[in-house]
Design a protein around this motif. Structure first.
Motif, short mmCIF file in Angstrom:
data_model
loop_
_atom_site.label_atom_id
_atom_site.label_comp_id
_atom_site.label_asym_id
_atom_site.label_seq_id
_atom_site.Cartn_x
_atom_site.Cartn_y
_atom_site.Cartn_z
N HIS A 24 0.87 -0.91 -0.05
CA HIS A 24 -0.13 0.36 -0.14
C HIS A 24 1.06 1.03 0.18
CE1 HIS A 24 0.74 -0.78 4.35
NE2 HIS A 24 0.67 0.24 4.23
N ARG A 25 1.91 1.14 0.12
CA ARG A 25 2.87 2.80 0.32
C ARG A 25 4.07 2.38 -0.15
NH1 ARG A 25 4.91 5.12 5.95
NH2 ARG A 25 5.18 6.73 5.65
N MET A 26 4.48 3.23 -1.47
CA MET A 26 5.49 3.30 -1.74
C MET A 26 6.90 4.58 -1.41
SD MET A 26 7.25 2.26 -5.14
CE MET A 26 7.62 0.64 -5.01
N GLY A 27 8.14 4.66 -1.58
CA GLY A 27 8.45 6.12 -1.52
C GLY A 27 9.23 6.44 -2.71
N PRO A 28 9.19 7.94 -2.17
CA PRO A 28 9.96 8.47 -4.13
C PRO A 28 11.19 8.30 -3.43
CG PRO A 28 9.35 10.07 -2.19
CD PRO A 28 9.12 9.03 -1.14
N ALA A 29 12.36 8.60 -5.07
CA ALA A 29 13.63 8.34 -4.53
C ALA A 29 14.23 8.86 -3.09
CB ALA A 29 14.45 9.23 -5.67
N ALA A 30 14.17 9.66 -3.39
CA ALA A 30 14.42 10.13 -1.75
C ALA A 30 14.23 8.90 -0.48
CB ALA A 30 14.44 11.36 -1.11
N PHE A 31 13.39 8.09 -0.52
CA PHE A 31 12.57 7.63 0.48
C PHE A 31 12.47 5.72 -0.01
CE2 PHE A 31 9.22 6.27 3.89
CZ PHE A 31 10.51 5.52 4.80
N PRO A 32 13.25 5.72 -0.94
CA PRO A 32 13.26 4.07 -1.26
C PRO A 32 12.72 3.19 -0.67
CG PRO A 32 16.08 4.86 -1.19
CD PRO A 32 14.76 5.72 -0.51
N MET A 33 11.50 2.81 -0.36
CA MET A 33 11.48 1.63 -0.24
C MET A 33 9.04 1.66 -0.52
SD MET A 33 7.73 2.24 2.79
CE MET A 33 7.57 3.87 2.35
N LEU A 34 9.19 0.20 -0.09
CA LEU A 34 7.81 -0.58 -0.59
C LEU A 34 7.09 -1.46 0.99
CD1 LEU A 34 5.63 -0.41 -2.79
CD2 LEU A 34 6.95 -3.28 -3.10
N GLN A 35 6.50 -0.62 1.43
CA GLN A 35 5.04 -1.58 1.72
C GLN A 35 4.82 -2.17 2.10
OE1 GLN A 35 5.50 1.71 5.19
NE2 GLN A 35 3.64 0.15 6.60
N CYS A 36 4.71 -2.87 2.59
CA CYS A 36 4.14 -4.62 2.46
C CYS A 36 2.93 -4.94 3.94
CB CYS A 36 3.95 -5.55 1.57
SG CYS A 36 5.10 -4.86 -0.22
N GLY A 37 2.04 -5.86 3.68
CA GLY A 37 1.93 -6.88 4.85
C GLY A 37 0.11 -6.22 5.82
N ASP A 38 -0.48 -5.11 5.15
CA ASP A 38 -1.70 -5.20 5.36
C ASP A 38 -2.81 -6.28 4.74
OD1 ASP A 38 -4.25 -3.82 5.99
OD2 ASP A 38 -3.55 -1.94 6.42
N PRO A 39 -3.15 -7.20 5.52
CA PRO A 39 -3.87 -7.85 3.85
C PRO A 39 -5.21 -7.08 3.57
CG PRO A 39 -4.37 -8.65 6.61
CD PRO A 39 -2.89 -7.40 7.09
N LEU A 40 -4.86 -6.09 4.81
CA LEU A 40 -7.31 -5.11 4.57
C LEU A 40 -7.46 -4.39 2.98
CD1 LEU A 40 -8.60 -6.05 7.89
CD2 LEU A 40 -8.07 -7.18 5.46
N ALA A 41 -5.24 -3.72 2.76
CA ALA A 41 -5.46 -2.92 2.17
C ALA A 41 -5.78 -2.88 1.09
CB ALA A 41 -3.80 -2.59 2.30
N LYS A 42 -7.04 -1.61 0.23
CA LYS A 42 -6.53 -1.47 -1.35
C LYS A 42 -5.73 -1.02 -2.09
CE LYS A 42 -11.84 -0.62 1.04
NZ LYS A 42 -11.32 -1.18 1.54
N ALA A 43 -5.15 -0.30 -1.50
CA ALA A 43 -3.69 0.26 -2.41
C ALA A 43 -4.98 1.56 -3.67
CB ALA A 43 -2.90 -1.04 -2.78
N ASP A 44 -5.37 1.69 -3.50
CA ASP A 44 -5.86 2.96 -4.97
C ASP A 44 -5.83 3.56 -4.47
OD1 ASP A 44 -7.56 3.15 -2.18
OD2 ASP A 44 -9.43 2.74 -3.22
#
Length: 287
Positions: free
Chosen positions: A162-182
């Motif tokens: 559900h969450r990705m950072g910009p080039a200055a904060f290069p991470m992808l966050q996962c693990g919320d099983p109910l996230a819609k990521a929309d």
């Protein structure tokens, strides 16, 4: 001509101003430790460094994230309930306790207390291909034990990062099983398994490209959310590192180039425009 009383007032005022400056500095530092939590944060730029303040909405405690001092700790209220105990090496057991912080829960039960230390690799099968992680089982036995349990219960199947950072904060966050990521959901980042466990492997922790670590909402509040780093982050040792990507980082590189959806909280992070869905998680043991 200034009197002695005027001088005393001036000194008192300067002392007060120094106190306020130190307090503001401490608060800013605490907020900087809040970039990667289990929740979205409000990112500000402080001297060129991204810092985030995780949001707390209603009864939901949105977890923290990473900062460039970046971190997963925010000013979100700490998770309620008892504090989990650290791994007991003498008995080989972990302490998983109920998390009553109020976030969304996908309840599949509680992991066994006895840590299974046979796990060696974790494979995230995504819609873009496999991301393979070499697990640091000896250093983070309770974290790996929890992932092995959740994977067996198919907890992550069909979940979206559900969450990705910009080039200055290069991470992808996962693990919320109910996230819609929309880019629209206000509850993304609040989901968890309904339990929490203690931090591990923090001594000398480094958050460099390929490291996989736990998102949290403060000390000893680990649940199911995690982040994968595809650059280098200067973070405080507050987020349990439990593995290193050995295959699949190019997936994150390619996805990040496409940017994030609008509608975030203004911190530069957001749901990736090119969605990342975890189809299943597989834990492989030692042969």
């Amino acid at each position: 001509m200034a009197t002695g009383k005027d001088r005393q007032k001036q000194l008192a005022r300067e002392h007060y101003e120094r106190q306020m400056a130190r307090r503001a500095e401490r608060q800013a530092k605490q907020k900087r430790l809040a970039i990667i939590g289990t929740s979205a944060g409000v990112l500000v730029v402080v001297g060129g460094i991204f810092a985030a303040v995780a949001l707390v909405g209603g009864g939901d405690s949105k977890t923290e994230a990473a900062t460039a001092t970046p971190s997963a700790q925010s000013s979100a209220a700490p998770s309620a309930g008892p504090t989990p105990k650290p791994y007991d090496a003498a008995t080989g057991t972990c302490d998983y306790v109920a998390d009553s912080s109020g976030g969304q829960v996908k309840n599949v039960g509680m992991p066994p207390a006895k840590a299974d230390k046979s796990a060696q690799t974790m494979t995230l099968t995504t819609n873009h291909g496999d991301i393979v992680v070499q697990l640091a089982t000896d250093k983070a036995p309770c974290t790996v034990n929890s992932f092995a349990f959740l994977a067996k219960k198919k907890y992550f199947d069909g979940s979206k990062c559900h969450r990705m950072g910009p080039a200055a904060f290069p991470m992808l966050q996962c693990g919320d099983p109910l996230a819609k990521a929309d880019g629209k959901s206000q509850t993304d980042g609040t989901g968890g398994p309904g339990y929490k466990f203690a931090d591990e492997n923090l001594s000398g922790a480094k958050y460099t490209r390929g490291v996989v670590a736990m998102a949290n909402s403060g000390p000893n509040t680990n649940g199911s959310q995690f982040f994968v780093i595809f650059g280098d982050l200067q973070l405080p040792p507050s987020y349990t590192p439990f593995g290193t990507v050995t295959k699949g980082l190019k997936i994150l590189d390619d996805v990040s180039k496409k940017g994030v959806l609008p509608g975030g909280t203004g911190d530069g992070t957001g749901a990736p425009k090119d969605p990342v869905e975890i189809k299943r998680v597989t834990i492989s043991g030692k042969s």
